[in-house]
Enzyme design. Structure first.
Site, mmCIF file in Angstrom:
data_model
loop_
_atom_site.group_PDB
_atom_site.id
_atom_site.type_symbol
_atom_site.label_atom_id
_atom_site.label_comp_id
_atom_site.label_asym_id
_atom_site.label_seq_id
_atom_site.Cartn_x
_atom_site.Cartn_y
_atom_site.Cartn_z
ATOM 1 N N ASP A 122 -21.449 36.472 -12.043
ATOM 2 C CA ASP A 122 -21.473 37.932 -11.940
ATOM 3 C C ASP A 122 -20.060 38.487 -11.808
ATOM 4 O OD1 ASP A 122 -22.554 40.433 -11.791
ATOM 5 O OD2 ASP A 122 -23.441 40.177 -9.808
ATOM 6 N N ASN B 170 -31.481 41.803 -18.810
ATOM 7 C CA ASN B 170 -30.253 42.169 -19.542
ATOM 8 C C ASN B 170 -30.521 42.895 -20.855
ATOM 9 O OD1 ASN B 170 -28.341 39.246 -18.477
ATOM 10 N ND2 ASN B 170 -28.353 41.314 -17.649
#
Ligand code: FPP
Length: 228
Positions: free
Chosen positions: A16, A64
């Site tokens: 991340d 996503n």
């Protein structure tokens, strides 16, 4: 029962912070992802050298898909480039590729590249590089439970045997970069007894030395698996 200190066999990473890495430098988000792939390259090499049996990377979640189209296509392009440019070297070094999640939702050219890479590395016996693509843990558990039920018994063992990760060593250590402290639908079942390691380092800045730090902390922790 206390378990003595140990070497990790299976490490998973929620990579991340690519976007924030780029933003800090006034660069497009895609540049953060590009640098993120550089980090992937370094870390796979390090995992192999450290003798990890499996390294699982969260590359694309079922959530996503809600990102802007140009960002999704940048990620797809990077994945294609990674397979085309780097997989050969990893394959020769004995790395086996495994995908968890339903990659058939990707475009035909990506699917074709992935399948070629899977076939090319299937017989390898070194580190397994597990890439989570279009992966969601709740979906994986639901699919596994459905299969277990069809075979008769919904027990934890029966479900575990049907998970995408059934052939991998148990998850030892789960790392998340960039200071976020949550699992985001990643390896929820597998994380039951995994150690968690959260670091502020943004993924593009994550180096093998950071992995070694995490592994050193892992080795020093006492794992009791609910016992005493
Ligand atoms: C999180 O950063 C990262 C992703 C959503 C994508 C991770 C994918 C890669 C590093 C490429 C993977 C490629 C291969 C070859 C395995 P973010 O965009 O959510 O960052 P932010 O939270 O700072 O915005």
């Amino acid at each position: 029962m206390s378990v003595p200190t140990h070497k990790a066999r299976h490490v998973a990473i929620i990579m991340d912070g690519n976007g924030r890495w780029a933003k800090k430098r006034h660069l497009p988000r895609a540049m953060g992802h590009k640098k993120g792939v550089d980090a992937v390259r370094r870390l796979v090499k390090a995992a192999r050298e450290m003798g990890l049996e499996a390294l699982t990377l969260y590359a694309f979640s079922t959530e996503n898909w809600s990102r802007p189209e140009d960002e999704i296509s940048a990620l797809m392009g990077l994945m294609k480039a990674f397979i085309l440019a780097d997989l050969d070297e990893f394959a020769k070094a004995g790395v086996r590729l495994k995908i968890i999640g339903d990659y058939n939702k990707f475009s035909a050219d990506v699917v074709e590249l992935i399948e070629g890479a899977l076939a090319r590395t299937a017989a390898n016996t070194g580190t397994t590089l597990v890439v989570a693509l279009n992966y969601g843990s709740q979906d994986e558990i639901a699919r596994a439970a459905t299969k277990a039920a069809a075979k008769g018994a919904i027990t934890p063992e029966a479900i575990a045997a049907e998970l995408d990760t059934a052939d991998l060593p148990p998850l030892d250590l789960l790392i998340r970069t960039s200071g976020e402290v949550r699992l985001s639908n990643f390896l929820l079942w597998q994380a039951a007894y995994a150690e968690m390691y959260f670091t502020e380092v943004l993924w593009p800045d994550f180096t093998p030395a950071h992995l070694e730090e995490a592994l050193a902390e892992f080795a020093a922790r006492e794992r009791r698996y609910g016992g005493r």
